[in-house]
Write an enzyme that holds these catalytic residues in place. Structure first.
Site, mmCIF file in Angstrom:
data_model
loop_
_atom_site.group_PDB
_atom_site.id
_atom_site.type_symbol
_atom_site.label_atom_id
_atom_site.label_comp_id
_atom_site.label_asym_id
_atom_site.label_seq_id
_atom_site.Cartn_x
_atom_site.Cartn_y
_atom_site.Cartn_z
ATOM 1 N N HIS A 52 -2.918 7.354 2.562
ATOM 2 C CA HIS A 52 -3.300 6.117 1.981
ATOM 3 C C HIS A 52 -4.742 5.940 2.642
ATOM 4 O O HIS A 52 -5.007 6.429 3.785
ATOM 5 C CB HIS A 52 -2.336 5.171 2.366
ATOM 6 N N CYS A 65 0.897 -1.464 0.051
ATOM 7 C CA CYS A 65 -0.040 0.125 0.098
ATOM 8 C C CYS A 65 0.634 1.319 0.011
ATOM 9 O O CYS A 65 0.413 2.226 -0.385
ATOM 10 C CB CYS A 65 -0.906 -0.002 1.220
ATOM 11 N N ASN A 106 -10.288 0.479 -0.301
ATOM 12 C CA ASN A 106 -8.732 0.480 -0.397
ATOM 13 C C ASN A 106 -8.184 0.050 -1.569
ATOM 14 O O ASN A 106 -8.006 -1.030 -1.971
ATOM 15 C CB ASN A 106 -8.163 -0.239 0.682
HETATM 16 O O1 UT7 Z 1 -3.771 -0.820 3.535
HETATM 17 C C1 UT7 Z 1 -2.831 -1.422 4.134
HETATM 18 C C2 UT7 Z 1 -2.894 -1.308 5.675
HETATM 19 N N1 UT7 Z 1 -3.973 -1.857 6.231
HETATM 20 C C3 UT7 Z 1 -4.712 -1.117 7.176
HETATM 21 O O2 UT7 Z 1 -4.197 -0.056 7.707
HETATM 22 C C4 UT7 Z 1 -5.865 -1.782 7.823
HETATM 23 C C5 UT7 Z 1 -5.657 -1.524 9.358
HETATM 24 N N2 UT7 Z 1 -6.894 -2.467 9.986
HETATM 25 C C6 UT7 Z 1 -8.321 -1.826 9.900
HETATM 26 O O3 UT7 Z 1 -8.605 -0.781 9.092
HETATM 27 C C7 UT7 Z 1 -9.442 -2.339 10.573
HETATM 28 O O4 UT7 Z 1 -8.806 -3.196 11.859
HETATM 29 C C8 UT7 Z 1 -10.333 -3.359 9.957
HETATM 30 C C9 UT7 Z 1 -11.067 -2.440 9.273
HETATM 31 C C10 UT7 Z 1 -9.765 -4.385 9.181
HETATM 32 C C11 UT7 Z 1 -11.232 -4.181 11.102
HETATM 33 O O5 UT7 Z 1 -12.021 -3.110 11.910
HETATM 34 P P1 UT7 Z 1 -11.527 -3.193 13.615
HETATM 35 O O6 UT7 Z 1 -12.630 -2.279 14.030
HETATM 36 O O7 UT7 Z 1 -10.202 -3.345 13.894
HETATM 37 O O8 UT7 Z 1 -12.371 -4.713 13.835
HETATM 38 P P2 UT7 Z 1 -11.703 -6.030 14.450
HETATM 39 O O9 UT7 Z 1 -10.987 -6.702 13.506
HETATM 40 O O10 UT7 Z 1 -11.139 -5.608 15.806
HETATM 41 O O11 UT7 Z 1 -12.858 -6.901 14.647
HETATM 42 C C12 UT7 Z 1 -14.012 -6.132 15.542
HETATM 43 C C13 UT7 Z 1 -15.295 -6.962 15.498
HETATM 44 C C14 UT7 Z 1 -15.008 -8.494 15.838
HETATM 45 O O12 UT7 Z 1 -16.081 -9.100 16.510
HETATM 46 P P3 UT7 Z 1 -15.842 -9.431 17.793
HETATM 47 O O13 UT7 Z 1 -14.692 -10.327 18.059
HETATM 48 O O14 UT7 Z 1 -15.774 -8.263 18.719
HETATM 49 O O15 UT7 Z 1 -17.228 -10.178 18.306
HETATM 50 C C15 UT7 Z 1 -14.988 -9.020 14.407
HETATM 51 O O16 UT7 Z 1 -15.333 -10.420 14.116
HETATM 52 O O17 UT7 Z 1 -16.022 -6.916 14.329
HETATM 53 C C16 UT7 Z 1 -16.007 -8.276 13.687
HETATM 54 N N3 UT7 Z 1 -15.786 -8.213 12.290
HETATM 55 C C17 UT7 Z 1 -17.049 -7.839 11.599
HETATM 56 N N4 UT7 Z 1 -18.198 -7.548 11.697
HETATM 57 C C18 UT7 Z 1 -19.059 -7.498 10.780
HETATM 58 C C19 UT7 Z 1 -14.578 -8.356 11.573
HETATM 59 N N5 UT7 Z 1 -14.984 -7.882 10.287
HETATM 60 C C20 UT7 Z 1 -16.357 -7.696 10.445
HETATM 61 C C21 UT7 Z 1 -17.278 -7.571 9.376
HETATM 62 N N6 UT7 Z 1 -18.623 -7.135 9.646
HETATM 63 N N7 UT7 Z 1 -16.963 -7.317 7.858
#
Ligand code: UT7
Length: 334
Positions: free
Chosen positions: A256, A116, A286
């Protein structure tokens, strides 16, 4: 000898027409428009459909538009550098395909892979060709067909990515325009947290790698988020400070586009209001290497000669960094 700078003298871009909305993603994995909008900031993304259309399909269109807008004869182009993680093939390079199809027959060509951060790494590299004094017209193409490496059964990654590509022309100047400063770094502990394992020399393609979904992006989102949020903001603040810029002197921040919350954190850290931050994540998702050049493409009509731009990116590796750019021309080239 006078010091040469590398300035951007034109921008082209291409995004596919087909749109994948959050409602479409809801049909593929257990997610919701509300979750995607609030946690990531995406409403829709573009997808390049069609058999065997790769990144070059978009790159060719972005470069053709760039050549037309800048009234440049493709034979004058001396280098075409393509920053991408999703080239059409392992080899030959996407840059060679794009050069051939756009008539840039006199150009040296190669691909550059910095995930990225591909665009900011590419801009530093392309600028260095210009700074040597030997190259007068260099094209940087940057973009990805991320939907080709997205697993639409994995809700952790399915909503995140889209397809798109930008292209820039770089030319020399002895005036203080163009790439003024750069900080590019690597935090290698990120390796296993954001990776596509399959298909390389460590895990060559096999039935097993396909069965294990190793040919798609794997991301430990929470871990990557923690690093992205602090490293991208820190490095942007560092380049601002190093160049003695006040927050009022920053005309545009071009981050980004991985997550709106990461973008907001960078804006807050720099003390820059949202109207000065280029944001396209809501409609393109993204697009990896494509995110920053697509912002420049879309905002070109609002950019003015002398504007101070801070670009920042963070991606797999982790490789990350920030650039300070002084824009070289007024408004949109048509
Ligand atoms: O471009 C290159 C670099 N990449 C980045 O900079 C991306 C960095 N990361 C992020 O942007 C975020 O971490 C994500 C958007 C990927 C995920 O968001 P988050 O708020 O960090 O979610 P999480 O992984 O901490 O998950 C929180 C909850 C989990 O449920 P529990 O365990 O709290 O019950 C996940 O299972 O959200 C759940 N979850 C979803 N729920 C609905 C994960 N994906 C989804 C989804 N829909 N698509």
């Amino acid at each position: 000898m006078e010091r040469l700078n590398a300035m951007i003298t034109g921008v082209g871009g291409y995004v596919p027409d087909d749109i994948l909305t959050n409602a479409d993603i809801e049909k593929l994995v257990d997610t919701s428009d509300e979750w995607i909008t609030t946690r990531v900031g995406i409403k829709e993304r573009r997808i390049l459909r069609g058999d065997h259309l790769g990144l070059s399909y978009m790159g060719i269109r972005a470069v053709r538009q760039l050549l037309e807008k800048t009234a440049t004869d493709p034979k004058e182009i001396e280098a075409v550098i393509c920053a991408t993680t999703t080239p059409d093939y392992f080899f030959p390079t996407a840059a060679s395909v794009i050069s051939y199809e756009t008539g840039c027959v006199n150009a040296l060509t190669f691909d550059l892979q910095a995930a990225c951060s591909g665009f900011i790494y590419g801009l530093e590299t392309a600028s260095n060709y210009i700074r040597t004094g030997r190259y007068k017209k260099v094209i940087l193409v940057a973009g990805d067909k991320m939907t080709s490496i997205t697993d639409y059964t994995d809700r952790n990654t399915a909503p995140l990515f889209g397809d798109g590509c930008g292209a820039l022309l770089l030319e020399p100047t002895t005036e203080a325009f163009g790439l003024m400063d750069s900080i590019l770094r690597t935090e290698g502990s990120g390796l296993m947290h954001l990776i596509m394992k399959g298909g390389g020399s460590a895990y060559p393609s096999s039935h097993e790698t396909v069965d294990q979904h190793l040919h798609a992006v794997y991301q430990d989102g929470k871990h990557v988020f923690k690093y992205a949020v602090s490293y991208m903001a820190d490095v942007a603040a560092e380049i601002v400070e190093r160049n003695g810029l006040t927050n009022e002197e920053i005309d545009w921040v071009v981050p980004h586009q991985a997550n709106k919350r990461i973008i907001d954190a960078a804006g807050r850290r720099l003390g820059v209001p949202e109207e000065k931050i280029m944001i396209n994540i809501h409609k393109y998702g993204n697009t990896s290497s494509g995110s920053i050049p697509l912002c420049l493409w879309e905002w070109e009509d609002r950019l003015k000669r002398g504007d101070n731009l801070i670009l920042a990116a963070f991606g797999a590796g982790f490789v990350y960094g920030a650039l300070y750019l002084k824009w070289a021309y007024d408004g949109k080239k048509t």
